[in-house]
Every structure is written in structure tokens, then in C-alpha cells.
Design an enzyme around this catalytic site. Structure first.
Site, PDB file in Angstrom:
ATOM      1  N   HIS A 101       0.725  -1.189  -0.025  1.00 40.20           N
ATOM      2  CA  HIS A 101       0.155   0.130   0.097  1.00 40.20           C
ATOM      3  C   HIS A 101       0.975   1.085  -0.293  1.00 40.20           C
ATOM      4  CE1 HIS A 101      -2.528  -2.897   2.454  1.00 40.20           C
ATOM      5  NE2 HIS A 101      -3.633  -2.178   1.905  1.00 40.20           N
ATOM      6  N   ASP A 104       2.212   2.136   3.586  1.00 41.92           N
ATOM      7  CA  ASP A 104       3.074   1.019   4.162  1.00 41.92           C
ATOM      8  C   ASP A 104       4.766   1.611   3.706  1.00 41.92           C
ATOM      9  OD1 ASP A 104       0.929  -0.497   4.158  1.00 41.92           O
ATOM     10  OD2 ASP A 104       1.826  -1.713   2.523  1.00 41.92           O
ATOM     11  N   HIS A 271     -11.184 -13.616   3.753  1.00 40.30           N
ATOM     12  CA  HIS A 271     -12.612 -12.938   3.844  1.00 40.30           C
ATOM     13  C   HIS A 271     -13.576 -13.714   3.291  1.00 40.30           C
ATOM     14  CE1 HIS A 271     -10.027  -9.202   2.647  1.00 40.30           C
ATOM     15  NE2 HIS A 271      -9.560  -9.537   3.909  1.00 40.30           N
ATOM     16  N   ASP A 307     -11.131 -11.258  11.156  1.00 35.14           N
ATOM     17  CA  ASP A 307     -10.122 -11.379  10.135  1.00 35.14           C
ATOM     18  C   ASP A 307      -8.756 -11.534  10.885  1.00 35.14           C
ATOM     19  OD1 ASP A 307      -9.185 -11.366   7.637  1.00 35.14           O
ATOM     20  OD2 ASP A 307      -9.162  -9.269   7.138  1.00 35.14           O
ATOM     21  N   ASP A 309      -6.329 -13.141   9.639  1.00 35.80           N
ATOM     22  CA  ASP A 309      -4.992 -13.293   8.871  1.00 35.80           C
ATOM     23  C   ASP A 309      -3.863 -14.099   9.341  1.00 35.80           C
ATOM     24  OD1 ASP A 309      -6.163 -11.312   6.978  1.00 35.80           O
ATOM     25  OD2 ASP A 309      -5.414  -9.598   7.758  1.00 35.80           O
TER      26      ASP A 309
END
Ligand code: XUL
Ligand code: CO
Length: 437
Positions: A101, A104, A271, A307, A309
Site C-alpha cells: 500500500h 506502508d 474474507h 479477520d 489473517d
């Protein structure tokens, strides 16, 4: 260049009998499976945000992880050190792709200008490192959900000034992704959703989201960015209800707004489970509708509804995912990105290696099993046989749209009540176990 991971050497394939935890037991980049190397099948990508910027925070506590590239007194040095550490990590792990991103790689500054100066600076550094190492950018994206200005969404914000700010960010992120030779660009609707309908005009917000994506499509053409656009479904989190809920609702949205030829799906495992589907369901839906783009490989926890992850380790999931991906002819612009983070207590840099090694090995095992399933055609034949009635003249007449309800009535009167056939689910599950175990 300083050595940010001094205790880890380049990770090598040592085979299933190796006792070295810092080696691949199953992932051998150069090994050919169904005519293609493992490396080319997976196109593994490391994500920048969780891997280098995620420091173990959770809603109850701050960072637990201390990183040596994170210790510089000024932002410029810290940002550059992080990028150096990232490329050292990619090389030691042996992956050929990364994803980021904008925020980031270059934390936002006080103004848009300052944010973009940082982004340009770090992009220049990344381009040099890419050239030196041969590592490529799988996709770029823009973070339009962390800053407080985006609390009510970006493209679906009630305020057009915030829509505009998001547009300015995407414009720049597209330019940077193009500059770095990115193979794709992801749109994940960070806060494109709502908390309560009492303050939300849903129809208008959906129209705005589509308008935003059309602007991005137009700009992509204008700057001649050849990468693939992806939209990433997610049903909830951070908002209570996200508009790009799952693969099917993204598909409907894309079709309604004439965007379906411009975007494919970036399917994320966790997701899918948040949406009440399996990872494989979402992949299969994407394949059935020619929408398979890329994958964010991770997993949730079956007892937690958020989430999490986590790094993927479930061999059933990796096998079935690779089976679907192989049947679809594999990735084109996309790949397997590990949008996954270490647990809060896994605080050592070496844990980053264990996590990625385990995930890559889990996918390598999945690929081997899936390739065998493809070669043996056992499942394919069973499915073919199950649907073979549709290959008869009668089935074909229906499929081609030439049959009527009167024809159904006449057929049923002539042939009587059909004999139901077993679906053999238990047998099929036993066969699958034989491939995996
Ligand atoms: C959030 C998520 C994002 C996207 C990119 O759940 O998956 O990291 O992949 O913005
Ligand atoms: Co993701």
C-alpha cells in the site's frame, strides 16, 4: 547494505527429511509440475504491510515486536531501512514478487505533497532494488482506510472532498505502481460500507464507488498502465457491512456499472470465510465467471469471527485451492500474496521466515496433490458422469435454450419418474484424503 536478518541465510529446498526448520521441505522453485515450475505456478508475493509494518498490535495492546530497521531517529532513514530489510527478506526467502500500500512504504506526511515526496523517494529506492535483485511488483494499492479522514469511507464518503482526496491518492498510487512495473493494482474497499443505514444513502454510495472505479479505469488508459485491476471482496471489518461483500456481490456490482471487463477478483481466504463461504467456493465462483485474478492467501480461525489473517497451513484448503486454480489454467497477472501476519506472541524476526516457509510448503504440497488429481481425472470423470444426461440430445436441447415447459411435460410423461442417483460424497471425501495424506 546492512544485514537486517543476520541469523538467517538463504532458505533452500532440502526435502521432506530435512531436520532444518529454516529450509523448504516441499517447495522447490525449479521443480516442474504439469509442465510449469512451482515458482511460476504460485508467483508467491510477500506483503509489505503485515510483514514489515505489522508489529503485533491488537485492539487491546500496542506493538510487541521490535525490529532493527525500525530504530532510525528520522522518518526518511526509517523508511529507507525498512525497504532495504524488505528486499533482504524477499531474497533470503526466494520469492519473486512483493505487494504494497502507498502508506506502508511511505507513511503519510502532514500534506499530500509531503506524502507524495516520500512515496517518490521510496519508489526510486524500490526500483533500484528491484533491478538489482530481479524481484518484481505483483500489485500496488492505496490505503484509504487508516487515516481519520476516511472514517466514513473513501469513494463512498458522504463528502465529495474526501472522495477527491481518495482520487488524488489513487492517481499517485497508480503512477507509482506503473513506475515499478506492477503486474496489477488492487482495490479493496477499506471502509466502503456502512455502520448504520440511518445515516447512509446506500444507492448513492454505490453509484459513487462505481464512478470512482471508472475514473481509475480512465486514468489507467491515459497513463498506459498495462497491469490488471483487481477488486478484493470482504463482507465486514472494518465497517459492519462492506459493499464488496463476496465474489458474487462484486460480480453483480461490476456488471451493473459496466466495469466487469476492467476488473478481476483478488480472492482472500479469510474474507471468504467471514462471508460464510469457503475459500474454494469463492475461487470456484471466480473461475466459473472468468473473474479469477489473484489470491491473498491466509486463513481465519474457525472459532473466531474476525479477520485473523493467519498464515495458511491447512492442506485441504491449499490442495483444493490449487485444484481450482490449475483447472482454470493458472494465474496470469495475479499470484499468491501472503496477506498474513504473525501472532502477537511470535515476536522474533525469524518467525517471519517460519511463517512464510510453512505457508509456501503447504501450497507446494497442495499443488502436488492437486496435480495428481488433475492427472488421474478421478473427480473429473465422476463429475462428467454425474452431468452426462446433459450431453444427450434432450439435455442439449435444454442447454441451447430450445426447449419449453411443454417439452418437459411431454418428456416426463414418456419416461416416468426418474431414479435418483447417489452423490457419493463420503466416497469422494475418502478419495480426497488419499491424495492429501
Ligand atoms: C484487509 C486486506 C487488505 C487488502 C489490501 O483485510 O485484505 O490488506 O488486501 O488493501
Ligand atoms: Co487482502
Amino acid at each position: 547494505m546492512p544485514d537486517y536478518f543476520p541469523n538467517v541465510k538463504k532458505i533452500k529446498y532440502e526435502g521432506p527429511d530435512s531436520k532444518n526448520a529454516l529450509s523448504f521441505k516441499h517447495y522447490k522453485a525449479s521443480q516442474k509440475i504439469l509442465g510449469k515450475t512451482m515458482e511460476d505456478h504460485f508467483r508467491f508475493a510477500v506483503c509489505y504491510w503485515h510483514t514489515f509494518k505489522g508489529l503485533g498490535t491488537d485492539p487491546f495492546g500496542g506493538p510487541t515486536m521490535i525490529r532493527n530497521y525500525d530504530d532510525a531517529p528520522d522518518e526518511d532513514t526509517q523508511r529507507r531501512q525498512t525497504m532495504e530489510a524488505a528486499f533482504e527478506f524477499f531474497q533470503k526467502l526466494g520469492v519473486k514478487f512483493w505487494c504494497f500500500h502507498d502508506a506502508d512504504i511511505a507513511p503519510e506526511g502532514e500534506t499530500l505533497d509531503e506524502s507524495q515526496r516520500r512515496l517518490d523517494d521510496v519508489a526510486k529506492q524500490a526500483k533500484k532494488l528491484q533491478k538489482e535483485t530481479g524481484i518484481k511488483l505483483l500489485w500496488g494499492t492505496s490505503n484509504m482506510f487508516s487515516h481519520r479522514r476516511f472514517m466514513s469511507g473513501a469513494a463512498t464518503n458522504p463528502d465529495p472532498a474526501i472522495f477527491a482526496y481518495a482520487g488524488a491518492k489513487v492517481k499517485k498510487a497508480l503512477e507509482v505502481t506503473k513506475y515499478l512495473g506492477g503486474e496489477g493494482y488492487v482495490f479493496w474497499g477499506g471502509r466502503e460500507g456502512y455502520e448504520t443505514l440511518l445515516n447512509t444513502d446506500m444507492g448513492r454510495e454505490l453509484d459513487h464507488l462505481a464512478r470512482f472505479l471508472h475514473m481509475a479505469v480512465d486514468y489507467k488508459k491515459k497513463i498506459k498502465f498495462k497491469g490488471q485491476f483487481f477488486i478484493e471482496p470482504k463482507p465486514k471489518e472494518p465497517t459492519k457491512h462492506q459493499y464488496d461483500f463476496d465474489a458474487a456481490s462484486c460480480h453483480a456490482f461490476l456488471q451493473k456499472y459496466d466495469l466487469d471487463k476492467h476488473l478481476k477478483l483478488n480472492i482472500e481466504a479469510n474474507h471468504a470465510t467471514l462471508a460464510g463461504h469457503t475459500f474454494i467456493h469463492e475461487l470456484e465462483y471466480a473461475v466459473a465467471n472468468d473473474l479469477l485474478g489473484s489470491v491473498d492467501a491466509n486463513r481465519g480461525d474457525e472459532l473466531l469471527g474476525w479477520d485473523t489473517d493467519q498464515f495458511p497451513t491447512n492442506l485441504y484448503d491449499t490442495t483444493l485451492a490449487m485444484y481450482t486454480i490449475l483447472k482454470a489454467g493458472g494465474f496470469k497477472a495475479g499470484g499468491l500474496n501472503f496477506d498474513a501476519k504473525l501472532r502477537r506472541q511470535s515476536i522474533d524476526p525469524v518467525d517471519l521466515f517460519h511463517a512464510h516457509i510453512g505457508a509456501m510448503d503447504a501450497f507446494a504440497r497442495g499443488l502436488k496433490a492437486a496435480a495428481k488429481m488433475i492427472k488421474d481425472k478421478k473427480f473429473e470423470k465422476i463429475i462428467q458422469k454425474r452431468y452426462s444426461g446433459w450431453d444427450t440430445a434432450f439435455g442439449q436441447k435444454i442447454e441451447s435454450g430450445k426447449a419449453t415447459l411443454e417439452d418437459m411435460d411431454a418428456y416426463t410423461r414418456k419416461h416416468g419418474d426418474p431414479e435418483p442417483q447417489s452423490g457419493r460424497q463420503e466416497l469422494l471425501e475418502n478419495i480426497l484424503n488419499e491424495y492429501i495424506l
